[in-house]
Design an enzyme around this catalytic site. Structure first.
Site, mmCIF file in Angstrom:
data_model
loop_
_atom_site.group_PDB
_atom_site.id
_atom_site.type_symbol
_atom_site.label_atom_id
_atom_site.label_comp_id
_atom_site.label_asym_id
_atom_site.label_seq_id
_atom_site.Cartn_x
_atom_site.Cartn_y
_atom_site.Cartn_z
ATOM 1 N N ASP A 149 0.863 -1.165 0.000
ATOM 2 C CA ASP A 149 0.000 0.000 0.000
ATOM 3 C C ASP A 149 0.912 1.231 0.000
ATOM 4 O O ASP A 149 2.129 1.122 0.169
ATOM 5 C CB ASP A 149 -0.938 -0.036 1.224
ATOM 6 C CG ASP A 149 -2.204 0.745 0.962
ATOM 7 O OD1 ASP A 149 -3.248 0.417 1.540
ATOM 8 O OD2 ASP A 149 -2.147 1.698 0.162
HETATM 9 C C1 GLC Z 1 -4.332 4.129 -0.268
HETATM 10 C C2 GLC Z 1 -5.231 2.968 0.089
HETATM 11 C C3 GLC Z 1 -5.273 1.892 -0.964
HETATM 12 C C4 GLC Z 1 -5.065 2.491 -2.328
HETATM 13 C C5 GLC Z 1 -3.650 3.045 -2.358
HETATM 14 C C6 GLC Z 1 -3.356 3.746 -3.691
HETATM 15 O O1 GLC Z 1 -3.664 4.617 0.862
HETATM 16 O O2 GLC Z 1 -5.019 2.337 1.337
HETATM 17 O O3 GLC Z 1 -6.543 1.242 -0.838
HETATM 18 O O4 GLC Z 1 -5.233 1.510 -3.333
HETATM 19 O O5 GLC Z 1 -3.381 3.955 -1.303
HETATM 20 O O6 GLC Z 1 -4.123 4.900 -3.799
#
Ligand code: GLC
Length: 720
Positions: A289
């Site tokens: 993430d």
């Molecule tokens: C965010 C979220 C995740 C998302 C990623 C990219 O913090 O936790 O669900 O896909 O970053 O935006």
């Protein structure tokens, strides 16, 4: 499943790659903090001035404003992927650098959060889950893939299948609610819709299952907080939805921000290698993430970014979303022998495999500006968004006021009545102002007469439609709430309308269950609209005027009071002193223990009668049946739900567990016999020693239109 030709090509390419080029493939470059590339100086200063960015964030970015910082890295082979490129032209430009200007010409993969539509927005996942309709979920996923890929997207960070039992957690909006089975089915349908049956199609995109795992169990419903649970509960209630989505063929998995019983998912080898690879046989790519690898320092698990990179790569993480830890440290870690070349090669192979499976090596340019323009907001997409919204909104109360008669004089009130942009909810990044229709827009489109209620006195009308609830910014990531009550302003408005003596329909917009007591008290009808997307207004009018009969049913329990969280969920345990009149039982002094609206609940403009339940053991499972009759004067779709309970087990078991469901269409007066076959494995659970067991003895089968109102049949189950 590995394809021999692709494996051969991976091997050949890997043999040519330098250590630096391998490390470059692990790095996903992010846009600027707010998801846009290369913000100009003016834009940064404006965002600092209006609070969209802190001074510090602005300062950090100033040094990179107007500098094609990422393109220098791209040419040097230090970037394998981007997040958040939202145009075909921009993606082709970047792809051209990767393919034509780097030594080996390895194409990029572009990942974007396409969560519930790209430009045409469908209801948020929690809403759409209330349709209990896999075929619909797959169709809307297919549509979003067609739009997103036309804009240069190769992978979506979706489906999110985090079982969410605590509505204080803002990301419940992105889930299919509190049940493991529904989250799993939702994830499976979305994977199939996104990927189609041929990932090389220009309109197919890789699915990335997230957030692995149990992110929805964040303590206190507070985002990013710890998750700590027994291995039994994890295996029984939280792991199954990810397994179903992975086994549906998803080609990527994203570990969650949270720790799982003390070990952050980003560095959790048990999750990323033992379960995902060895137990499930997953051969796709894992991607962290955003910044999550670096955040293992905050967790108190990594001493520094180098240590975080080492732990993550060795645990089974393949790609680093934007933290830069891999780019900065993996080369030295390999040279120091702290990460083996095999581990690095495994990570790079998984990334290259996905790029080959997408066909990006042979066909790197997937769309262009005119294809992109032609693909957006097609009439058939708007029609599907409207259908999905009709099937997602839950009728919670109707004293007979609905459906409204055409021509009725409407007083339209509430902060959510006129703002189309608020209808999309969380994760709707590609939407343009004016795309989405509010209730008012829908009325204007249909030339329905109404008076806007703003100040005193209330105009003369036949009925008030009152639009209240959460704005999109109050929902989704980093949007946890300590109170689920309606705002004072919404309650005051409801009260004022009630005091007028005119009938009131309340339409509630939110990304989560709220405490709707005042809405139920002051309104004659309550429609839970969630954040219904692009065609919100027209779909709401379709339901209010009865052109469509409501059929949606809740997939998350609605609290009577915030304090009931997180014990509110339907598949709770009974305790040794189930709530009762006797003082010394499990309840609250100042709130009920029952939800205001239970899991599986939803009203219709017709009515149904359930009768003649039966349940018998058949081989290694249970066959159950029930008769359902439409006792009203109009056709309807009824979601018939089959639950079970194991009243005497080796560990405490839920008072109800969803085992199966069937959505049936019934004409007025029509009677149908609905049958369910429950596999034995659904009855199983883990004993104290983590043995999967299926008990002999009584199994209760409960079938009905929601988890509370059911008929009961008993089965004396003999384990085969
Ligand atoms: C965010 C979220 C995740 C998302 C990623 C990219 O913090 O936790 O669900 O896909 O970053 O935006």
């Amino acid at each position: 499943m590995k394809h021999p030709e692709i494996e051969k090509r991976i091997k050949e390419l890997m043999s040519e790659m330098t250590l630096e080029e391998k490390v470059g493939q692990l790095h996903q470059a992010g846009g600027s903090l707010v998801g846009a590339f290369d913000l100009t100086l003016e834009e940064i200063l404006t965002m600092v001035a209006d609070g969209r960015m802190t001074e510090e964030e602005g300062h950090n970015m100033l040094s990179e404003a107007r500098r094609d910082w990422h393109e220098d890295d791209l040419r040097a082979g230090r970037i394998g992927s981007y997040i958040g490129v939202l145009s075909a032209e921009e993606m082709n430009r970047l792809q051209h650098i990767a393919v034509e200007e780097t030594r080996l010409g390895i194409p990029l993969i572009n990942g974007v959060d396409v969560i519930h539509g790209f430009r045409t927005i469908t209801p948020i996942p929690l809403a759409e889950s209330c349709a209990w309709d896999m075929e619909l979920w797959q169709r809307t996923a297919r549509m979003s893939a067609e739009e997103a890929t036309a804009a240069g997207v190769h992978m979506t960070f979706s489906p999110m299948v985090d079982v969410s039992k605590d509505p204080r957690w803002g990301r419940i909006a992105e889930s299919a609610g509190e049940d493991a089975m529904l989250n799993g089915l939702y994830g499976e349908a979305k994977v199939r819709g996104y990927q189609s049956d041929d990932l090389t199609r220009h309109d197919a995109m890789a699915a990335c299952v997230k957030h692995f795992a149990a992110y929805g169990a964040a303590e206190g419903g507070r985002d990013y907080n710890r998750v700590d649970m027994s291995p039994q509960r994890f295996e029984e209630e939280y792991l199954p939805s990810y397994e179903r989505a992975v086994k549906a063929g998803a080609r990527a998995v994203m570990p969650a921000f949270n720790d799982l019983s003390g070990v952050p998912c980003s560095v959790n080898k048990k999750l990323l290698t033992d379960i995902l690879r060895k137990r499930w046989g997953f051969d796709g790519m894992t991607i962290s993430d955003a910044n999550a690898i670096a955040e293992c320092i905050n967790h108190g698990i990594a001493a520094d970014r180098r240590d975080a990179a080492r732990q993550a790569l060795n645990a089974g993480m393949n790609m680093d979303m934007t933290s830069g830890c891999f780019l900065d440290h993996v080369k030295e870690l390999v040279e120091a022998g702290e990460v083996s070349m095999d581990t690095l090669d495994e990570a790079v192979s998984n990334i290259l495999r996905l790029k080959f499976e997408l066909g990006l090596f042979d066909d790197p340019y997937r769309s262009n500006a005119e294809e992109e323009k032609a693909a957006m907001l097609k009439p058939e997409y708007r029609a599907l968004a409207r259908e999905a919204a009709q099937k997602s909104m839950v009728l919670l109360k109707n004293s007979g006021l609905l459906p409204l008669k055409e021509g009725v004089r409407i007083g339209l009130a509430g902060a959510m009545a006129s703002n189309g942009d608020e209808m999309c909810g969380t994760w709707a990044g590609a939407v343009q102002p004016g795309d989405c229709k509010s209730i008012r827009d829908g009325m204007d489109e249909e030339r329905i007469g109404y008076a806007m209620i703003t100040e005193e006195p209330l105009p003369d009308c036949d009925v008030f439609v009152c639009a209240i609830g959460e704005r999109k910014a109050e929902s989704g990531e980093a949007a946890s709430r300590a109170s689920l009550e309606l705002t004072e302003a919404d309650i005051a408005l409801l009260k004022r309308l009630k005091e007028s003596g005119k009938p009131v329909v309340t339409v509630v917009f939110a990304g989560r269950p709220l405490c709707l007591g005042p809405a139920v008290e002051y309104a004659d009808a309550v429609l839970m609209a969630w954040h219904p997307g692009t065609e919100a207004g027209p779909a709401i009018l379709d339901l209010l005027f009865g052109r469509v009969n409501p059929s949606a049913k809740l997939t998350a329990s609605f609290p009577a009071a915030t304090g009931q969280c997180p014990t509110l969920y339907y598949d709770h345990i009974r305790t040794g002193r189930p709530a009762g009149k006797f003082k010394y039982t499990s309840k609250y002094l100042d709130a009920p223990v029952e939800p205001l609206f239970p899991f599986g609940f939803g009203l219709s403009y017709t009515s149904y009668r359930y009768s003649e339940i039966s349940a018998t053991q058949t081989g290694n499972g249970i066959h159950a049946e029930i008769t359902v009759q439409n006792t009203g004067d109009r056709a309807g779709d009824e979601i018939v739900q089959c639950y079970f309970r194991d009243p005497a087990a080796q560990r405490v078991r839920p008072v109800r567990k969803l085992a199966a469901f069937e959505k049936v269409t019934l004409q007025p007066g029509e009677i149908k016999r609905v049958a369910f076959d429950i596999p034995e494995t659904a009855l199983g659970y883990y004993d104290q020693d983590m043995n999967f067991v299926i008990d002999d003895g009584l199994i209760e089968i409960h079938i009905g239109g929601n988890v509370r109102d059911t008929l009961l049949a008993d089965v004396d189950y003999r384990n085969a």
